[in-house]
Motif scaffolding. Structure first.
Motif, mmCIF file in Angstrom:
data_model
loop_
_atom_site.group_PDB
_atom_site.id
_atom_site.type_symbol
_atom_site.label_atom_id
_atom_site.label_comp_id
_atom_site.label_asym_id
_atom_site.label_seq_id
_atom_site.Cartn_x
_atom_site.Cartn_y
_atom_site.Cartn_z
ATOM 1 N N SER A 1 -4.086 0.574 -5.743
ATOM 2 C CA SER A 1 -3.154 1.706 -5.834
ATOM 3 C C SER A 1 -1.712 1.270 -5.699
ATOM 4 O O SER A 1 -0.866 1.995 -5.175
ATOM 5 N N GLY A 2 -1.402 0.077 -6.163
ATOM 6 C CA GLY A 2 -0.034 -0.411 -6.153
ATOM 7 C C GLY A 2 0.404 -1.031 -4.851
ATOM 8 O O GLY A 2 1.561 -1.467 -4.716
ATOM 9 N N ALA A 3 -0.465 -1.097 -3.833
ATOM 10 C CA ALA A 3 -0.072 -1.639 -2.526
ATOM 11 C C ALA A 3 0.036 -3.159 -2.537
ATOM 12 O O ALA A 3 0.777 -3.749 -1.755
ATOM 13 N N GLY A 4 -0.708 -3.821 -3.393
ATOM 14 C CA GLY A 4 -0.720 -5.277 -3.421
ATOM 15 C C GLY A 4 -1.729 -5.877 -2.475
ATOM 16 O O GLY A 4 -1.980 -7.076 -2.506
ATOM 17 N N ASN A 5 -2.310 -5.063 -1.588
ATOM 18 C CA ASN A 5 -3.304 -5.579 -0.653
ATOM 19 C C ASN A 5 -4.359 -4.507 -0.398
ATOM 20 O O ASN A 5 -4.149 -3.323 -0.700
ATOM 21 N N ARG A 6 -5.458 -4.966 0.190
ATOM 22 C CA ARG A 6 -6.576 -4.067 0.459
ATOM 23 C C ARG A 6 -7.109 -4.330 1.861
ATOM 24 O O ARG A 6 -6.850 -5.380 2.463
ATOM 25 N N VAL A 7 -7.869 -3.380 2.363
ATOM 26 C CA VAL A 7 -8.491 -3.556 3.677
ATOM 27 C C VAL A 7 -9.433 -4.751 3.629
ATOM 28 O O VAL A 7 -10.209 -4.918 2.686
ATOM 29 N N CYS A 8 -9.352 -5.591 4.645
ATOM 30 C CA CYS A 8 -10.206 -6.777 4.722
ATOM 31 C C CYS A 8 -11.665 -6.343 4.837
ATOM 32 O O CYS A 8 -12.021 -5.542 5.709
ATOM 33 N N SER A 9 -12.497 -6.865 3.968
ATOM 34 C CA SER A 9 -13.909 -6.473 3.966
ATOM 35 C C SER A 9 -14.697 -7.152 5.081
ATOM 36 O O SER A 9 -15.803 -6.709 5.411
ATOM 37 N N PHE A 10 -14.137 -8.226 5.679
ATOM 38 C CA PHE A 10 -14.848 -8.937 6.738
ATOM 39 C C PHE A 10 -14.704 -8.236 8.091
ATOM 40 O O PHE A 10 -15.631 -8.214 8.889
ATOM 41 N N CYS A 11 -13.513 -7.686 8.363
ATOM 42 C CA CYS A 11 -13.302 -7.034 9.657
ATOM 43 C C CYS A 11 -13.052 -5.540 9.525
ATOM 44 O O CYS A 11 -12.743 -4.866 10.528
ATOM 45 N N ASN A 12 -13.141 -5.039 8.256
ATOM 46 C CA ASN A 12 -12.912 -3.612 8.002
ATOM 47 C C ASN A 12 -11.548 -3.138 8.508
ATOM 48 O O ASN A 12 -11.374 -2.004 8.960
ATOM 49 N N GLY A 13 -10.564 -4.037 8.448
ATOM 50 C CA GLY A 13 -9.204 -3.672 8.805
ATOM 51 C C GLY A 13 -8.868 -3.790 10.271
ATOM 52 O O GLY A 13 -7.732 -3.515 10.679
ATOM 53 N N SER A 14 -9.795 -4.231 11.112
ATOM 54 C CA SER A 14 -9.532 -4.296 12.560
ATOM 55 C C SER A 14 -8.755 -5.546 12.966
ATOM 56 O O SER A 14 -8.124 -5.595 14.016
ATOM 57 N N GLY A 15 -8.810 -6.574 12.133
ATOM 58 C CA GLY A 15 -8.132 -7.828 12.479
ATOM 59 C C GLY A 15 -8.960 -8.735 13.355
ATOM 60 O O GLY A 15 -8.547 -9.867 13.642
#
Length: 365
Positions: free
Chosen positions: A185-199
């Motif tokens: 959606s134009g952001a250039g990045n996506r939620v990490c599929s390994f940690c589901n965005g938790s880091g």
């Protein structure tokens, strides 16, 4: 690429691809005001045809139809039985033909070969193609020369209408050559599929895939947030023009005389017949003088229907009418003091014998 804290996505770019151009995008060309983009703008009425020179009515053919011989009927019966594993050969070898009756079926076919024309606005990436819009008036749709196919062969040809090609900024990317990446959606990045965005992964451990950011670069756009515009292929401009679609159609109508043999139409459709009559002209005369009045009546009706149906929306180029005989002969024969019958039909001398008297219980149809 900057990643906001907590895996939050950055705002997307503030322009979006439009895909379909606005109604005013193409403009107008005199004589083509009703032309629409993306779809043919309806069939264009053909010009009034010049009066064709009178053609003499063709001589009526000799309608004499020869009857099938007993030898041919017997040979067809024997071949039919030999191909049936559960049929005894006695009736075919020993049966005596007592009577033969022609139950011929006639097929009348009328073909009207027409040419129809329609127009639509179109576009393609601009790569330096010639631009000729408004250099002089565009020729009318029926004034553009095209090479027709063989007569009575369906075909389609699409050509650019001369003096309608111009260049405009791409409507989809607004002349930028790129559109927001649909994958992110134009952001250039996506939620990490390994940690589901938790880091983090596995409890408190740092996610090595996204380095604890919770997001990763988009693989489609390589983190840029944009891709080449699909519409202009990155050229930023489009060549817009009117396409003329020319369609040649062989319109067919058939009449099959209702026949008394009892054979189903699917059987008759699998065999060929004998052509008794063929007449090809610009406009054919309705058939006259055929021995079966129903065929004459069908010919008169179909010729009138074709003229009414096609002359208003297309140009009639040629007509052809044929009469085909599908031979059907009922053969009565006697075997072991009992009378039976079978049918021989088509040029292939196919046989239909529903009451064959010497079959076993495992008869295969």
């Amino acid at each position: 690429m900057y990643y906001p804290p907590g895996g939050m996505a950055p705002p997307v770019l503030n322009y979006q691809g439009l895909n379909a151009p606005p109604a005013s995008f193409y403009g107008t060309v005199p004589g083509y005001e009703g032309t629409m983009p993306g779809t043919a703008g309806g069939f264009l009425p053909p010009p009034i045809p010049a009066v064709a020179p009178p053609q003499p009515r063709p001589d009526e053919p000799n309608w004499t139809i020869p009857l099938m011989s007993k030898d041919a009927a017997h040979a067809a019966f024997k071949e039919y039985v030999s191909g049936k594993c559960c049929y005894g050969s006695g009736p075919a070898d020993e049966g005596v033909i007592t009577n033969m009756e022609a139950l011929n079926t006639y097929r009348y076919r009328l073909e009207t070969f027409t040419e129809s024309r329609s127009t639509e606005w179109n576009h393609e990436p601009f790569n330096g193609q010639p631009i000729d819009a408004y250099m002089q008036p565009a020729p009318g749709p029926w004034a553009i020369p095209v090479q027709p196919p063989s007569v009575f062969q369906d075909s389609t040809q699409v050509v650019k209408v001369p003096y309608t090609s111009s260049v405009k900024d791409c409507h989809d990317c607004q002349g930028k050559g790129k559109t927001p990446c649909k994958n992110c959606s134009g952001a250039g990045n996506r939620v990490c599929s390994f940690c589901n965005g938790s880091g983090t992964s596995s409890g408190e451990e740092r996610c090595n895939h996204c380095k604890s950011n919770g997001r990763v670069n988009c693989s489609d756009c390589k983190g840029e947030g944009v891709n080449l515009c699909d519409t202009c292929k990155g050229k930023r401009q489009l060549l817009v023009f009117i396409n003329l679609k020319v369609q040649w159609t062989n319109n067919k109508s058939e009449f099959v005389e209702e026949q008394s043999s009892g054979l189903k139409m699917d059987k008759l459709s699998k065999v060929t017949g004998k052509e008794l009559f063929k007449d090809t002209q610009y406009m054919v005369y309705p058939l006259m003088g055929f021995p079966d009045p129903a065929v004459n009546q069908a010919a008169d009706r179909l010729v009138k229907e074709h003229h009414t149906q096609f002359s208003q929306t297309a140009r009639i180029l040629q007509q052809r009418q044929t009469v085909e005989l599908i031979p059907v002969t009922k053969v009565d024969y006697k075997w072991k003091e009992a009378f039976h019958s079978y049918l021989v039909y088509g040029n292939e001398n196919k046989v239909n014998a529903d009451d064959y008297p010497d079959t076993c219980c495992c008869t295969i149809m």
